[in-house]
Design a protein around this motif. Structure first.
Motif, mmCIF file in Angstrom:
data_model
loop_
_atom_site.group_PDB
_atom_site.id
_atom_site.type_symbol
_atom_site.label_atom_id
_atom_site.label_comp_id
_atom_site.label_asym_id
_atom_site.label_seq_id
_atom_site.Cartn_x
_atom_site.Cartn_y
_atom_site.Cartn_z
ATOM 1 N N LEU A 160 0.802 -1.167 -0.042
ATOM 2 C CA LEU A 160 0.022 0.204 0.116
ATOM 3 C C LEU A 160 0.908 1.135 -0.073
ATOM 4 N N VAL A 161 0.579 2.408 -0.967
ATOM 5 C CA VAL A 161 1.265 3.439 -0.760
ATOM 6 C C VAL A 161 0.547 4.339 0.053
ATOM 7 N N VAL A 162 1.132 4.851 1.267
ATOM 8 C CA VAL A 162 0.821 5.421 2.466
ATOM 9 C C VAL A 162 1.377 6.526 2.659
ATOM 10 N N SER A 163 1.053 7.318 3.498
ATOM 11 C CA SER A 163 1.792 8.638 4.093
ATOM 12 C C SER A 163 2.994 8.277 4.629
ATOM 13 N N LEU A 164 3.296 7.111 5.046
ATOM 14 C CA LEU A 164 4.553 6.856 5.540
ATOM 15 C C LEU A 164 5.773 6.599 4.476
ATOM 16 N N ASN A 165 5.202 6.117 3.244
ATOM 17 C CA ASN A 165 6.288 5.858 2.306
ATOM 18 C C ASN A 165 5.981 6.308 1.054
ATOM 19 N N VAL A 166 5.082 7.329 0.932
ATOM 20 C CA VAL A 166 4.833 8.146 -0.664
ATOM 21 C C VAL A 166 5.980 8.817 -0.850
ATOM 22 N N HIS A 167 6.486 9.673 0.009
ATOM 23 C CA HIS A 167 7.543 10.468 -0.326
ATOM 24 C C HIS A 167 8.904 9.919 -0.672
ATOM 25 N N ARG A 168 9.155 8.839 0.045
ATOM 26 C CA ARG A 168 10.541 8.321 -0.577
ATOM 27 C C ARG A 168 10.043 7.462 -1.874
ATOM 28 N N LEU A 169 9.126 6.942 -1.911
ATOM 29 C CA LEU A 169 8.715 6.298 -3.397
ATOM 30 C C LEU A 169 8.826 7.344 -4.478
ATOM 31 N N LEU A 170 8.342 8.486 -4.057
ATOM 32 C CA LEU A 170 8.301 9.514 -5.385
ATOM 33 C C LEU A 170 9.652 9.933 -5.558
ATOM 34 N N VAL A 171 10.635 10.299 -4.431
ATOM 35 C CA VAL A 171 11.702 10.638 -5.223
ATOM 36 C C VAL A 171 12.638 9.634 -5.509
ATOM 37 N N THR A 172 12.439 8.529 -5.408
ATOM 38 C CA THR A 172 13.081 7.379 -5.885
ATOM 39 C C THR A 172 12.870 7.037 -7.188
ATOM 40 N N SER A 173 11.436 7.103 -7.453
ATOM 41 C CA SER A 173 11.007 6.754 -8.874
ATOM 42 C C SER A 173 11.103 7.856 -9.768
ATOM 43 N N ILE A 174 11.095 8.918 -9.229
ATOM 44 C CA ILE A 174 11.544 10.248 -10.360
ATOM 45 C C ILE A 174 13.034 10.138 -10.561
ATOM 46 N N MET A 175 13.686 9.700 -9.728
ATOM 47 C CA MET A 175 15.191 9.808 -9.932
ATOM 48 C C MET A 175 15.473 8.823 -10.896
ATOM 49 N N VAL A 176 14.843 7.575 -10.667
ATOM 50 C CA VAL A 176 15.017 6.497 -11.752
ATOM 51 C C VAL A 176 14.545 6.917 -13.113
ATOM 52 N N ALA A 177 13.326 7.432 -13.124
ATOM 53 C CA ALA A 177 13.001 7.959 -14.467
ATOM 54 C C ALA A 177 13.589 8.930 -15.092
ATOM 55 N N ALA A 178 14.264 10.000 -14.493
ATOM 56 C CA ALA A 178 15.398 10.795 -14.968
ATOM 57 C C ALA A 178 16.440 10.135 -15.661
ATOM 58 N N LYS A 179 16.878 9.247 -14.831
ATOM 59 C CA LYS A 179 18.190 8.361 -15.388
ATOM 60 C C LYS A 179 17.747 7.794 -17.039
ATOM 61 N N VAL A 180 16.485 7.460 -16.913
ATOM 62 C CA VAL A 180 16.157 6.525 -18.163
ATOM 63 C C VAL A 180 15.751 7.570 -19.207
ATOM 64 N N LEU A 181 15.090 8.661 -18.819
ATOM 65 C CA LEU A 181 14.415 9.498 -19.874
ATOM 66 C C LEU A 181 15.560 10.759 -20.491
ATOM 67 N N ASP A 182 16.123 11.279 -19.255
ATOM 68 C CA ASP A 182 16.687 12.819 -19.542
ATOM 69 C C ASP A 182 18.215 12.250 -19.845
ATOM 70 N N ASP A 183 18.619 13.075 -21.105
ATOM 71 C CA ASP A 183 20.296 12.968 -21.383
ATOM 72 C C ASP A 183 21.056 13.557 -20.171
ATOM 73 N N GLU A 184 20.461 14.623 -19.663
ATOM 74 C CA GLU A 184 21.330 15.268 -18.693
ATOM 75 C C GLU A 184 20.468 14.970 -17.178
ATOM 76 N N HIS A 185 21.051 14.439 -16.063
ATOM 77 C CA HIS A 185 20.249 14.506 -14.803
ATOM 78 C C HIS A 185 21.398 14.594 -13.716
ATOM 79 N N TYR A 186 20.798 14.963 -12.612
ATOM 80 C CA TYR A 186 21.707 14.764 -11.103
ATOM 81 C C TYR A 186 22.018 13.429 -10.700
#
Length: 223
Positions: A105-131
């Motif tokens: 379950l995505v709940v208030s205890l984990n949603v922030h960590r899931l977001l920063v992790t998933s967006i970072m991984v997506a940036a590595k896959v999609l963007d030519d330049e990323h942090y």
């Protein structure tokens, strides 16, 4: 314990200009994820569902961070300059993860960590330049070591399946658009709130806000 200090903010690059329009997808995702969390919080309190979410324990904090989902997504967008598509693909990854691990379950205890992790991984896959991970950790309010560990956990839970075809991407965009149309009245209020505070520097997060977000995961879990 990691806190975002004024000195740390000064080391971040200049964010997107205040008058730059926030991508609409951030508002839609904030609303969709907020509804999902609220629903799951109710479900997790039921007698038969107390053990649900165990598969996501690695992403659990001690208590929910004080920063809201809209402000957190806006913060990531402002400081990482990742493309708006990364937010959609990050959502695809989270949805794929919970479907692969029934009972999570995505709940208030984990949603922030899931977001920063998933967006970072997506940036590595999609963007030519990323942090790198260290920068995302600073923006996201976690330690670099923790984000490294969360990234590995996330990838293994997905079986390293990071492919998102154009058809899948479009289907999720349509799903989000339908959500927007269905709840248009509420969405307008949310967007109004976000844009009215656009000049607010959301980098200023207090120690109290980030305390639970940076706490040891070993103390987390549904309580």
């Amino acid at each position: 314990m990691l806190a975002i200090t004024d000195d740390d903010q000064n080391r971040l690059p200049e964010p997107n200009e205040p008058d730059t329009a926030t991508p609409r997808v951030l508002s839609i995702l904030s609303f969709v994820l907020g509804r999902l969390v609220n629903r799951n919080e109710t479900l997790s309190l039921s007698r038969s569902s107390r053990r649900l979410g165990k598969n996501l324990e690695a992403f659990h904090g001690v208590r929910p961070p004080a920063i809201t989902i809209p402000k957190y997504l806006n913060r990531i967008y402002k400081y990482t300059n990742c493309s708006p598509a990364c937010f959609v693909v990050g959502y695809v990854y989270i949805d794929r993860l919970v479907h692969r691990h029934p009972g999570s379950l995505v709940v208030s205890l984990n949603v922030h960590r899931l977001l920063v992790t998933s967006i970072m991984v997506a940036a590595k896959v999609l963007d030519d330049e990323h942090y790198n991970n260290a920068f995302y950790a600073r923006v996201g309010g976690v330690t670099n070591a923790e984000l490294n560990r969360l990234e590995l956990e996330f990838l293994f839970m997905l079986d390293f399946d990071l492919t998102v075809t154009s058809r899948i991407f479009e289907s999720y965009c349509l799903h989000l658009e339908r959500e927007m149309l269905m709840w248009n009245g509420t969405m307008l209020k949310i967007e109004s709130g976000i844009h009215s505070n656009a000049i607010e520097d959301i980098a200023e997060i207090s120690v109290e806000d980030m305390e639970s977000f940076s706490s040891p995961v070993s103390n987390g879990g549904l309580t």
